[in-house]
Design a protein around this motif. Structure first.
Motif, PDB file in Angstrom:
ATOM      1  N   HIS A  89      17.526  35.450  54.543  1.00  0.00           N
ATOM      2  CA  HIS A  89      18.368  36.614  54.822  1.00  0.00           C
ATOM      3  C   HIS A  89      18.893  36.685  56.253  1.00  0.00           C
ATOM      4  O   HIS A  89      19.968  37.234  56.487  1.00  0.00           O
ATOM      5  CB  HIS A  89      17.596  37.904  54.531  1.00  0.00           C
ATOM      6  N   LEU A  90      18.137  36.160  57.212  1.00  0.00           N
ATOM      7  CA  LEU A  90      18.466  36.326  58.620  1.00  0.00           C
ATOM      8  C   LEU A  90      18.497  34.989  59.341  1.00  0.00           C
ATOM      9  O   LEU A  90      17.803  34.046  58.955  1.00  0.00           O
ATOM     10  CB  LEU A  90      17.430  37.224  59.309  1.00  0.00           C
ATOM     11  N   CYS A 123      28.436  34.208  57.319  1.00  0.00           N
ATOM     12  CA  CYS A 123      27.414  35.098  57.861  1.00  0.00           C
ATOM     13  C   CYS A 123      28.076  36.350  58.430  1.00  0.00           C
ATOM     14  O   CYS A 123      29.303  36.459  58.471  1.00  0.00           O
ATOM     15  CB  CYS A 123      26.596  34.372  58.922  1.00  0.00           C
ATOM     16  N   VAL A 126      25.390  41.121  63.385  1.00  0.00           N
ATOM     17  CA  VAL A 126      24.567  42.320  63.497  1.00  0.00           C
ATOM     18  C   VAL A 126      24.771  42.969  64.857  1.00  0.00           C
ATOM     19  O   VAL A 126      24.931  44.186  64.970  1.00  0.00           O
ATOM     20  CB  VAL A 126      23.081  41.987  63.272  1.00  0.00           C
ATOM     21  N   ALA A 140      23.235  38.332  59.956  1.00  0.00           N
ATOM     22  CA  ALA A 140      22.816  38.474  58.561  1.00  0.00           C
ATOM     23  C   ALA A 140      23.436  37.344  57.755  1.00  0.00           C
ATOM     24  O   ALA A 140      24.605  36.990  57.961  1.00  0.00           O
ATOM     25  CB  ALA A 140      23.260  39.823  58.009  1.00  0.00           C
ATOM     26  N   LYS A 141      22.665  36.777  56.834  1.00  0.00           N
ATOM     27  CA  LYS A 141      23.158  35.655  56.041  1.00  0.00           C
ATOM     28  C   LYS A 141      23.804  36.098  54.731  1.00  0.00           C
ATOM     29  O   LYS A 141      24.366  35.254  54.012  1.00  0.00           O
ATOM     30  CB  LYS A 141      22.021  34.675  55.759  1.00  0.00           C
ATOM     31  N   ILE A 145      21.640  42.231  53.018  1.00  0.00           N
ATOM     32  CA  ILE A 145      20.725  42.564  54.103  1.00  0.00           C
ATOM     33  C   ILE A 145      21.424  43.248  55.273  1.00  0.00           C
ATOM     34  O   ILE A 145      20.784  43.925  56.088  1.00  0.00           O
ATOM     35  CB  ILE A 145      19.999  41.276  54.599  1.00  0.00           C
ATOM     36  N   LEU A 146      22.746  43.109  55.372  1.00  0.00           N
ATOM     37  CA  LEU A 146      23.478  43.595  56.550  1.00  0.00           C
ATOM     38  C   LEU A 146      23.257  45.078  56.825  1.00  0.00           C
ATOM     39  O   LEU A 146      22.900  45.441  57.965  1.00  0.00           O
ATOM     40  CB  LEU A 146      24.966  43.276  56.408  1.00  0.00           C
ATOM     41  N   VAL A 149      19.605  45.757  58.237  1.00  0.00           N
ATOM     42  CA  VAL A 149      19.326  45.411  59.646  1.00  0.00           C
ATOM     43  C   VAL A 149      20.196  46.243  60.587  1.00  0.00           C
ATOM     44  O   VAL A 149      19.799  46.526  61.723  1.00  0.00           O
ATOM     45  CB  VAL A 149      19.495  43.900  59.915  1.00  0.00           C
ATOM     46  N   ASN A 150      21.381  46.661  60.126  1.00  0.00           N
ATOM     47  CA  ASN A 150      22.192  47.564  60.948  1.00  0.00           C
ATOM     48  C   ASN A 150      21.448  48.871  61.198  1.00  0.00           C
ATOM     49  O   ASN A 150      21.500  49.438  62.291  1.00  0.00           O
ATOM     50  CB  ASN A 150      23.537  47.849  60.273  1.00  0.00           C
ATOM     51  N   HIS A 265      10.658  42.068  60.018  1.00  0.00           N
ATOM     52  CA  HIS A 265      11.574  41.778  58.915  1.00  0.00           C
ATOM     53  C   HIS A 265      11.523  42.928  57.913  1.00  0.00           C
ATOM     54  O   HIS A 265      10.443  43.314  57.448  1.00  0.00           O
ATOM     55  CB  HIS A 265      11.162  40.477  58.221  1.00  0.00           C
TER      56      HIS A 265
END
Length: 288
Positions: A89-90, A123, A126, A140-141, A145-146, A149-150, A265
């Motif tokens: 994911h990252l 990608c 972030v 972010a991959k 997930i973006l 993590v934001n 994570h």
């Protein structure tokens, strides 16, 4: 694309709807598609939207192309990427000075394009570093997930530590700068301390070493304003060596480096902490 996540204690006991909405931050439209297409499985079984998920359960989410349309960007050069950490994911990479984090135009090649080539798919940024700044950057991959993590970034749960070489002896050795920062009305490239109209900005600075007429300092960000460290240090009489905007006598590269990046994570709860090394930064330090 399908993502499989094992529920951890941090999630507690939730119904599926709450987990997708409140923790994974999946937009309403996509949650609707997941439900109608039965693209959510718990422990390999189709579920009711009101089913409970508990610690140790495995949840699988399958997204169609229509859910998250692929964003096409030009691929850069994978060999230019210095990878510090990555999982499904990252990815965290070590950005060299003189390279933009992302381009301003669709065809412009920047670090984002090189990272995407390294990963093999587009990608997502972030956070960013100024072009002149080197060091650790998180991407972010995937679009799933973006937003998660934001939110970590907004909640100050991604910790960033910078090293800077500044003019003069830094004293006292520990200082906290809280000056509000706004735009410079006379130069659109710059930011200034603006007590009346500026945005809240907090930078914690500690002296690491005195080096003659300069000091090596460690900076930690409580906020993420544009040019925050550069503006705060310059405003208080400690301009960063090599700063083309905020030092009247810039020489060499901008001596600002994102030395360390740490986070937990959001899916696996793994403690991630990486340190980035810049040969040019260290070479300049040795010359002091």
């Amino acid at each position: 694309m399908t993502f499989t996540v094992t529920i951890t204690n941090k999630h507690g006991q939730h119904i599926v709807k709450e987990l997708l909405e409140d923790y994974y931050l999946i937009p309403r439209k996509i949650r609707h598609f997941l439900r109608t297409k039965k693209h959510v499985l718990v422990n390999g079984q189709a579920i009711n939207w009101q089913n409970l998920v508990e610690n140790g359960d495995t949840i699988s989410l399958t997204f169609d192309e229509d859910d998250y349309p692929t964003k096409i960007i030009p691929m850069g050069k994978a060999e230019l990427v210095d990878c510090l950490y990555q999982d499904d994911h990252l990815i965290i990479v070590n950005k060299p000075e003189g390279m933009k984090t992302h381009g301003n135009e669709p065809t412009e090649i920047a670090l984002l394009n090189h990272v995407s080539a390294y990963v093999g798919s587009t990608c997502y940024v972030v956070h960013r570093l100024d072009m002149e700044t080197s060091g650790a950057v998180l991407f972010a991959k995937n679009p799933f997930i973006l937003p998660i993590v934001n939110r970590l970034l907004e909640d100050k749960k991604i910790w960033r530590e910078y090293w800077a070489l500044v003019d003069r002896k830094f004293t006292p050795k520990h200082q906290v700068f809280r000056d509000k920062i706004g735009r410079d009305r006379h130069d659109r490239r710059k930011r200034v301390v603006d007590k009346k109209n500026g945005q809240t900005a907090v930078t914690i600075v500690d002296q690491l070493k005195n080096l003659g007429n300069h000091s090596l300092v460690k900076c930690r960000l409580e906020t993420g304003r544009t040019h925050q460290i550069r503006v705060h240090l310059s405003h208080h009489g400690y301009p960063i060596v090599g700063d083309p905007l905020y030092n009247k006598y810039p020489q060499g590269r901008l001596m600002l480096h994102a030395h360390k990046l740490s986070l937990t994570h959001p899916l696996t709860l793994e403690k991630i902490s990486v340190e980035a090394i810049s040969k040019s930064f260290e070479a300049e330090l040795r010359n002091q």
